[in-house]
Enzyme design. Structure first.
Site, short mmCIF file in Angstrom:
data_model
loop_
_atom_site.label_atom_id
_atom_site.label_comp_id
_atom_site.label_asym_id
_atom_site.label_seq_id
_atom_site.Cartn_x
_atom_site.Cartn_y
_atom_site.Cartn_z
N GLU A 154 -10.84 -13.78 -4.98
CA GLU A 154 -9.40 -13.52 -4.83
C GLU A 154 -8.63 -14.72 -4.30
O GLU A 154 -7.41 -14.68 -4.22
CB GLU A 154 -9.19 -12.33 -3.87
CG GLU A 154 -9.91 -11.08 -4.29
CD GLU A 154 -9.51 -9.87 -3.46
OE1 GLU A 154 -8.65 -9.11 -3.89
OE2 GLU A 154 -10.08 -9.71 -2.35
N CYS A 157 -10.64 -6.29 -11.53
CA CYS A 157 -10.13 -4.99 -11.11
C CYS A 157 -8.66 -5.00 -10.66
O CYS A 157 -8.21 -4.05 -10.06
CB CYS A 157 -11.00 -4.42 -9.99
SG CYS A 157 -10.90 -5.37 -8.49
N ARG A 178 -15.81 -0.78 -2.03
CA ARG A 178 -15.34 -2.01 -1.39
C ARG A 178 -15.20 -1.77 0.10
O ARG A 178 -14.68 -0.73 0.51
CB ARG A 178 -13.99 -2.43 -1.98
CG ARG A 178 -13.42 -3.64 -1.26
CD ARG A 178 -12.21 -4.17 -1.93
NE ARG A 178 -11.02 -3.41 -1.59
CZ ARG A 178 -9.81 -3.72 -2.06
NH1 ARG A 178 -9.65 -4.73 -2.88
NH2 ARG A 178 -8.77 -3.00 -1.72
N ARG A 229 -11.19 1.76 -3.09
CA ARG A 229 -10.49 1.07 -1.99
C ARG A 229 -10.70 1.87 -0.71
O ARG A 229 -9.94 2.79 -0.39
CB ARG A 229 -9.00 0.97 -2.29
CG ARG A 229 -8.62 -0.02 -3.39
CD ARG A 229 -7.11 -0.14 -3.47
NE ARG A 229 -6.66 -1.28 -4.25
CZ ARG A 229 -6.20 -1.19 -5.51
NH1 ARG A 229 -6.14 -0.04 -6.11
NH2 ARG A 229 -5.79 -2.27 -6.13
N HIS A 264 0.79 -1.21 0.00
CA HIS A 264 0.00 0.00 0.00
C HIS A 264 0.83 1.26 0.00
O HIS A 264 0.37 2.29 -0.48
CB HIS A 264 -1.01 -0.01 1.15
CG HIS A 264 -2.34 -0.47 0.65
ND1 HIS A 264 -2.47 -1.68 0.04
CD2 HIS A 264 -3.53 0.13 0.62
CE1 HIS A 264 -3.74 -1.81 -0.34
NE2 HIS A 264 -4.40 -0.72 0.00
N ARG A 271 2.74 -11.34 -3.43
CA ARG A 271 2.76 -10.27 -4.43
C ARG A 271 3.70 -9.13 -4.08
O ARG A 271 3.99 -8.28 -4.91
CB ARG A 271 1.34 -9.73 -4.66
CG ARG A 271 0.75 -9.02 -3.47
CD ARG A 271 -0.75 -8.80 -3.65
NE ARG A 271 -1.08 -7.41 -3.92
CZ ARG A 271 -2.31 -6.90 -3.83
NH1 ARG A 271 -3.33 -7.67 -3.48
NH2 ARG A 271 -2.54 -5.66 -4.08
N ASN A 319 -4.94 -9.26 -8.52
CA ASN A 319 -3.66 -9.12 -7.81
C ASN A 319 -3.55 -10.20 -6.74
O ASN A 319 -2.51 -10.84 -6.59
CB ASN A 319 -3.56 -7.75 -7.13
CG ASN A 319 -3.64 -6.61 -8.12
OD1 ASN A 319 -3.42 -6.82 -9.31
ND2 ASN A 319 -3.99 -5.43 -7.65
N ASP A 320 -4.62 -10.36 -5.99
CA ASP A 320 -4.60 -11.38 -4.95
C ASP A 320 -4.83 -12.78 -5.53
O ASP A 320 -4.23 -13.74 -5.06
CB ASP A 320 -5.66 -11.07 -3.88
CG ASP A 320 -5.12 -10.07 -2.88
OD1 ASP A 320 -3.99 -10.26 -2.41
OD2 ASP A 320 -5.83 -9.09 -2.58
C1 PEP Z 1 -6.81 -7.27 -6.23
O1 PEP Z 1 -6.44 -8.05 -5.35
O2 PEP Z 1 -6.68 -7.50 -7.45
C2 PEP Z 1 -7.41 -5.98 -5.88
C3 PEP Z 1 -7.90 -5.18 -6.80
O3 PEP Z 1 -7.39 -5.61 -4.59
P1 PEP Z 1 -6.10 -5.00 -3.85
O4 PEP Z 1 -5.04 -4.77 -4.91
O5 PEP Z 1 -6.54 -3.76 -3.19
O6 PEP Z 1 -5.76 -6.11 -2.91
MG MG Z 2 -7.17 -7.76 -3.34
#
Ligand code: PEP
Ligand code: MG
Length: 758
Positions: free
Chosen positions: A619, A690, A520, A484, A377, A653, A642-643
Site C-alpha cells: 500500500e 482489493c 486482515r 476488514r 470509514h 484519499r 486505495n492506499d
Molecule cells: C486499500 O487501501 O485499498 C484497502 C483495501 O484497504 P482500506 O480501504 O481498508 O484502507
Molecule cells: Mg488500505
C-alpha cells in the site's frame, strides 16, 4: 412554420463577426440563443460555458427557461446529457429525453415538458468551451440535418467565445482556482437546491430531522398537557421504554452481531440508573409534572456530559437525548416513537460510526452531514449499511429550516439536496425510488469468471460487517479477499474481547468453508480513529501510527486479535494479512508475534491453526520497492490500491478538494503495480488486488493484462464485473498493458484507455 437552418447559420455567422467584447460575452450569447430559438422554432435554447477551474458547465445564456438560473446553474462534466456531451466530445440527440438514463432532472426547471433534446459540444481544437443545447416539447423534433447545422454553429461560436474570454481576461485579474463550489439555488416556489458531496450513493425522500447534540430543543407542543400525567404514567413509560430498547438490541444483535454490542444496552443502563430515572421519580413525587421531571434530569446530564474531557462521555450526549425522546414519547402515548427514524432524513453536524449504526437500526432514510469532516470509514460504513449520505460544507446552510416540517429529497447519486421540493419533482423521485427495487441481489451469476478466451479470474468479496456475508454467498464470491477486522473496533465504543473477536472471525470463516478467506489485522489510525483510545491526535495521521504500526506498538491488543483469528481458523485453511507494511522488518516482526501467539495457544492446549498463510499488503511506495523481498518472505501479496494510489501520488484519499488528482491509472501507479506483480512472480507467490480499482472498468483490463488474477470487491459489484470480464479478450489486455507501461504521460494513458474502451 418551418425551421430554417441555412438562415440560422448565416445569422450566427454575421453575429459572431460583429461581436464586440465590450458588450460582454453573456449579452452576445443571449442574442445567439434568441436567434437559434427563433430560426429553429425551438422552445428552449441554452449555452453553457465550461469553467476549467471547477470543471463545471455554467448556464450563461438561455431562452425559454427561468432566467434566474443564468450564471447559477452548474453542471459537472459528465453529469446529465449536457455534461455527457462535453465529456464525450460528441453531440447527443434524444427524441424522448426520459429514455436517456443520463438525463438529470433539475428541481423546478420543468424540463420534463420538453421531450426532444439536442446537446452539441462547443470545442476549439480539443479544448472544451461549452455546450449548445436546444429542447422542444415535440418528441423527435430534431433531425440529422439539425445536428449538422448545430455543429456548424458550435464551431463558429467556439472561436468567438475563446477570443472574447481572452479579451475579457485582459481586463480582469485571473481568479485563483476555486475549490468545488457548494451551490444553493432558491426557487420562487420556496424550494432550495443545495449541492454537496456524495458519501454514499442512493436516493431518499423524507422529513428533515436535525440532530443538534447538546443544544437539542424540546418539543414545545406536547399533545397531552404535561400536568395531567401521573406517576403511574411515568412508570408505565419507563417499562415500555426498557422493553423497546431490549427489543431493539435483540434485533440489532441478530442482524449485526459483530458491531451490535451494547449500543441500546447502554441506553438501558442509563435508564435504570437511580441517578437518572430514580431522580425523575423523586421529582414527580414532590409534585413536578412527569415530563418536566424528565427534562430537568436530562438537561443536567447533557450539561454534565458535554463538558466532560472524556470523548466517550461526550458521545453519551446523543444516547441521553435519544433516550429522553423515547421516554417522553412513551409518556405521551404516541403510537410511533420519534426514535424510529423511518421517513426521516437526519441532518447532523458530526457523526460517529456508532451513531450511523444506531440511525440505521432505527431506519433513518438518509443522512446529511453539515460542516463536520467525514472519515473514510463513516462513508464505507454508510455504504455497507446502504444509507444514502451527502456532506455539505457550510454549517449555516440548513439553519433556517424548521426541521420536522421540511421535506427533503436526498439525491446522493448526484450529491444533491432539494429542500421543500415541488410536487412534480417529488413525483419524479418517487418514480425513481419505485424503479430501484433491489435487482443486484437477483442477478444471475456464474460460479466462476473467465475472459472471452478462457483466462480464469477470481472475484472475491470485501467484507466489513457480518451482515454482508449472505450477499457475498448469494453472488457467488470465490472467497473473501479482505475482511476488514477493524470494523467492530471502530463502530463499537469499546475493544471487543478476544472471545467476541473469536466468534466474529468464526462466522466469517464459516460463511465460506470451501474457499479462501483472508482476515486482515487491525487497520486503525489515519482516518480510522478509535475514539476510546487516548493520545490519538496526530498532525499527519495518514503518515502516522496506522495499521500494522499501531498493532506492533500495542502488542497485547495485537496478540489478542491474532489469537482470536488463529483459534477461529482451527482445522481449516486460514490466511492472515497485515496492512500498511512498509519494510520487510515490519512483516518479520508481525510474523514473530503470530508465532508467539501460536505458542501461547499451544501451551493452553487451545485448538488453533498452527500454519496460517501470511500476506503483506502493498500500500506504500516502500513496499513496492521491496515487493520482491516481501514476496520471498510472505505467502501472498495483496495490493491495497486505495492506499497505494494515495501514497504514490501523495493525494489524500479523503480530501474532496483534490479528488480530481486521485488518479488510479496514473503511469506511476501502473508501473508500481507491474513491479509488485513481477516481484511476486519471481518467487511464485500469488498477488491479488482489493481496492476500488478492482471495480473500475477503465483500469480493470489493464490490471488483468499486468497479470493480476484475483480481485476482491464489494460483493454487490460482482455481477457487473463478471459480465465485464467475460467480454474481455486476455490477449488484448496483455497488449494494452504492454503499451501503457511505456507511456509516461497521463494524457497519453487517458487517450489509450479511451481508445480501448471505445
Ligand atoms: C486499500 O487501501 O485499498 C484497502 C483495501 O484497504 P482500506 O480501504 O481498508 O484502507
Ligand atoms: Mg488500505
Amino acid at each position: 412554420m418551418k425551421k430554417d437552418t441555412v438562415e440560422l447559420i448565416c445569422s450566427v455567422s454575421e453575429l459572431t463577426s460583429l461581436f464586440e467584447s465590450q458588450a460582454g460575452l453573456a449579452g452576445f450569447l443571449q442574442k445567439v440563443v434568441s436567434l437559434v430559438a427563433f430560426h429553429m422554432k425551438a422552445a428552449v435554447c441554452s449555452v453553457y460555458l465550461y469553467d476549467e477551474d471547477s470543471e463545471e458547465l455554467v448556464l450563461t445564456a438561455n431562452q425559454g427557461l427561468n432566467q434566474k438560473y443564468i450564471g447559477n446553474l452548474r453542471i459537472k462534466l459528465g453529469e446529465g446529457i449536457t455534461g455527457q456531451a462535453l465529456k464525450e466530445l460528441r453531440p447527443i440527440r434524444e427524441g424522448r429525453v426520459w429514455q436517456n438514463p443520463n438525463f438529470k432532472y433539475l428541481a423546478d426547471l420543468h424540463e420534463d415538458q420538453y421531450q426532444a433534446f439536442l446537446a452539441v459540444p462547443i470545442l476549439h481544437g480539443n479544448r472544451k468551451i461549452g455546450v449548445l443545447v436546444v429542447q422542444d416539447p415535440q418528441p423527435y423534433y430534431f433531425s440529422d440535418n439539425d445536428v449538422r447545422a448545430f455543429r456548424a454553429i458550435a464551431a463558429q461560436l467556439a472561436s468567438t467565445i475563446e477570443n472574447a474570454k481572452l479579451l475579457l481576461s485582459l481586463h480582469e485579474e485571473k481568479k485563483p482556482p476555486r475549490p468545488r463550489p457548494e451551490e444553493v439555488v432558491s426557487t420562487p416556489g420556496g424550494s432550495r437546491f443545495i449541492r454537496g458531496v456524495s458519501a454514499c450513493e442512493g436516493v431518499s425522500i423524507g422529513r428533515a430531522l436535525k440532530l443538534t447534540g447538546i443544544d437539542h430543543e424540546w418539543d414545545p407542543d406536547p399533545t397531552e398537557s404535561p400536568d395531567t400525567l401521573t406517576e403511574d404514567d411515568f412508570l408505565r413509560a419507563l417499562r415500555q421504554t426498557e422493553e423497546q430498547l431490549t427489543d431493539l438490541q435483540r434485533q440489532l444483535g441478530e442482524r449485526m452481531a459483530d458491531v451490535a454490542s451494547l449500543i441500546f444496552d447502554a441506553h438501558v443502563l442509563i435508564l435504570k440508573d437511580d441517578e437518572f430515572s430514580g431522580v425523575m421519580l423523586r421529582l414527580i413525587r414532590q409534585g413536578t409534572p412527569p415530563e418536566l421531571a424528565i427534562r430537568e434530569v436530562v438537561d443536567s446530564y447533557v450539561a454534565l456530559f458535554s463538558k466532560s474531557s472524556s470523548i466517550m462521555l461526550r458521545e453519551k450526549v446523543h444516547d441521553v437525548r435519544d433516550l429522553s425522546m423515547r421516554l417522553v414519547s412513551n409518556l405521551r402515548r404516541r403510537t410511533s416513537s420519534p426514535v424510529d427514524y423511518s421517513g426521516q432524513i437526519v441532518v447532523a453536524g458530526d457523526l460517529l460510526p456508532s451513531d450511523l449504526l444506531k440511525l440505521s437500526a432505527q431506519r433513518a432514510e438518509g443522512v446529511i452531514l453539515i460542516g463536520g469532516g467525514v472519515t473514510a470509514h463513516v462513508s464505507v460504513l454508510a455504504r455497507t449499511l446502504r444509507i444514502p449520505m451527502v456532506i455539505v460544507k457550510d454549517p449555516p446552510l440548513l439553519d433556517s429550516e424548521k426541521g420536522p416540517e421540511t421535506n427533503i429529497i436526498l439525491d446522493a447519486d448526484q450529491g444533491n439536496i432539494i429542500i421543500n421540493p415541488a410536487e412534480d419533482v417529488l413525483a419524479h423521485y418517487r418514480t425513481i425510488l419505485e424503479s430501484r427495487k433491489d435487482t443486484v441481489i437477483d442477478a444471475v451469476v456464474q460460479p466462476t469468471t473467465s475472459t472471452l478466451d478462457g483466462r480464469r479470474i477470481r472475484l472475491m468479496a470485501n467484507i466489513n460487517l457480518l451482515s454482508e456475508l449472505p450477499t457475498a454467498q448469494r453472488l457467488k464470491a470465490e472467497g473473501i479477499g479482505l475482511y476488514r477486522s477493524e470494523f467492530p473496533f471502530i463502530v463499537r465504543n469499546d475493544v471487543p474481547t478476544e472471545e467476541e473477536q473469536f466468534r466474529i472471525y468464526q462466522k466469517v470463516l464459516e460463511a465460506m468453508p470451501e474457499q479462501e478467506v483472508v482476515l486482515r489485522t487491525l487497520d486503525v489510525g489515519g482516518d480510522k480513529i478509535l475514539s476510546y483510545f487516548p493520545d490519538n491526535a496526530e498532525n499527519n495521521p495518514s503518515l502516522g501510527l496506522r495499521a500494522i504500526r499501531f498493532s506492533l506498538r500495542n502488542k497485547e491488543m495485537f496478540m489478542q486479535q491474532l489469537r482470536a483469528m488463529l483459534r477461529a481458523g482451527a482445522g481449516r485453511p486460514l490466511s492472515v494479512m497485515f496492512p500498511l507494511i512498509s519494510s520487510v522488518d515490519d512483516f518479520l516482526d508481525a510474523r514473530k508475534i503470530i508465532e508467539e501467539s501460536i505458542q501461547s495457544l499451544k501451551e493452553e492446549n487451545a485448538p488453533c491453526n498452527e500454519h496460517p498463510r501470511l500476506g503483506a499488503m502493498i500500500e506504500v511506495p516502500s513496499a513496492v520497492e521491496l515487493a520482491e523481498d516481501l514476496a520471498q518472505e510472505a505467502d501472498f501479496l495483496c495490493i491495497g490500491s486505495n492506499d497505494l494510489v494515495q501514497y504514490i501520488l501523495a493525494v489524500d484519499r479523503t480530501n474532496e478538494r483534490i479528488a480530481d488528482l486521485y488518479i488510479p491509472y496514473h503511469p506511476a501507479v501502473l508501473r508500481a503495480i507491474n513491479r509488485v506483480v513481477n516481484g511476486a512472480l519471481i518467487h511464485g507467490k500469488p498477488v491479488s488486488l482489493c481496492g476500488d480499482m478492482a471495480t473500475d472498468e477503465r483500469v480493470l483490463p489493464l490490471l488483468i493484462g499486468l497479470g493480476i488474477r484475483a480481485f476482491s470487491m464489494d460483493s454487490r459489484r460482482i455481477p457487473k464485473i463478471q459480465e465485464f470480464i467475460t467480454s474481455l479478450r486476455y490477449d488484448d489486455t496483455r497488449k494494452l498493458a504492454h503499451d501503457m507501461l511505456r507511456m509516461g504521460s497521463l494524457k497519453a494513458v487517458e487517450e489509450r484507455l479511451k481508445a480501448h474502451s471505445g
